[in-house]
Design an enzyme around this catalytic site. Structure first.
Site, short mmCIF file in Angstrom:
data_model
loop_
_atom_site.label_atom_id
_atom_site.label_comp_id
_atom_site.label_asym_id
_atom_site.label_seq_id
_atom_site.Cartn_x
_atom_site.Cartn_y
_atom_site.Cartn_z
CG HIS A 70 56.68 112.42 -41.79
ND1 HIS A 70 55.22 111.79 -41.90
CD2 HIS A 70 56.79 113.15 -43.69
CE1 HIS A 70 54.89 111.87 -43.10
NE2 HIS A 70 55.55 111.91 -44.07
CG ASP A 115 54.43 111.65 -38.65
OD1 ASP A 115 55.33 112.57 -38.56
OD2 ASP A 115 54.17 110.59 -39.38
CB SER A 205 53.08 113.18 -45.79
OG SER A 205 53.40 112.06 -46.03
#
Length: 252
Positions: A70, A115, A205
């Site tokens: 992402h 992910d 992230s």
């Protein structure tokens, strides 16, 4: 308007304003951690888009970076770069552009399942220190290191100085119960946090979770930051290791 509706409206506003939120899962910084004041995690890198910090990552080879899918899914590869050998956002460190961004076909943008992404750099970093990957599942309760430049509190700002915390791994069953009705905790995910005290957050992230000296997870998503109810969710390296190895072999 109920609390859930207000939260949903706020997320939609932020999504269209800055593009940093996808559905109910947000970009994950370090809550309850401490500043890293010397370079002791040389495998950690920052991912920038058009010169702006976006995510973390880790060097798994001198010309390859591991991060979250992402973090790259909506960006032009030509405008991505990584910054290595630095612990402060004001320091560019060693900069490399990205030649290829490899995302698995199993990745689901909505659920953040699978992910993971492998970035092949335009040129190698000769002095790079790489992190070894954890190929087996990590035991519940294991204390793991998480590092990043993310928010130090929910709705905060990115941290100029790299931050670090240690958080215990939470069982998948417990995590699934906590996220029931909110998001699926799949076999490709693992959870960790010290409820209400230590957690990853927005901006972390793509960064590494290090357990037993090896990278076992990738910071992926979660509800809020440092909340008692919701642990942070990480991509489980042991479950996506096959993709990582295949991607690296393609550009050996």
């Amino acid at each position: 308007m109920c609390q859930f509706s207000r939260q949903l409206v706020l997320q939609l506003i932020l999504y269209f304003a800055i593009g940093h939120i996808y559905g109910k899962q947000v970009f994950k910084s370090i809550v309850g951690g401490g500043a890293v004041i010397q370079q002791k995690y040389p495998y950690y890198v920052r991912l920038h888009y058009r010169g702006e910090f976006k995510c973390g990552g880790s060097l798994v080879r001198n010309n390859a970076v591991l991060t979250a899918a992402h973090c790259v899914e909506d960006f032009s590869v030509e405008e991505l770069s990584i910054h290595a050998d630095t612990i402060n956002l004001d320091d560019n460190g060693v900069v490399r552009t990205i030649k290829y961004a490899l995302v698995p076909k199993e990745y689901d943008k909505e659920t953040k399942n699978y992910d993971v992404a492998v970035l092949i750099l335009s040129s190698a970093i000769p002095s790079a220190s790489v992190i070894t990957l954890h190929k087996t599942a990590v035991a519940v309760g294991t204390s793991c290191l998480v590092i990043g430049h993310g928010y130090t509190k929910e709705n905060g700002v990115v941290s100029n100085q790299l931050q670090e915390i240690h958080v215990p791994v939470v069982s998948r069953k417990v995590c699934q119960h906590k996220y029931r009705g909110i998001g699926a905790i799949t076999q490709y995910m693992m959870c960790a946090s010290e409820p209400g005290r230590k957690d990853s957050c927005s901006g972390d992230s793509g960064g590494p979770m290090i357990c037993n000296g090896k990278q076992a997870g990738i910071v992926s998503w979660g509800m809020g930051c440092g909340r008692v109810e919701y642990p942070s969710v990480y991509t489980d390296i042991s479950k996506v290791h096959g993709f990582i190895e295949h991607a690296l072999k393609l550009y050996a």
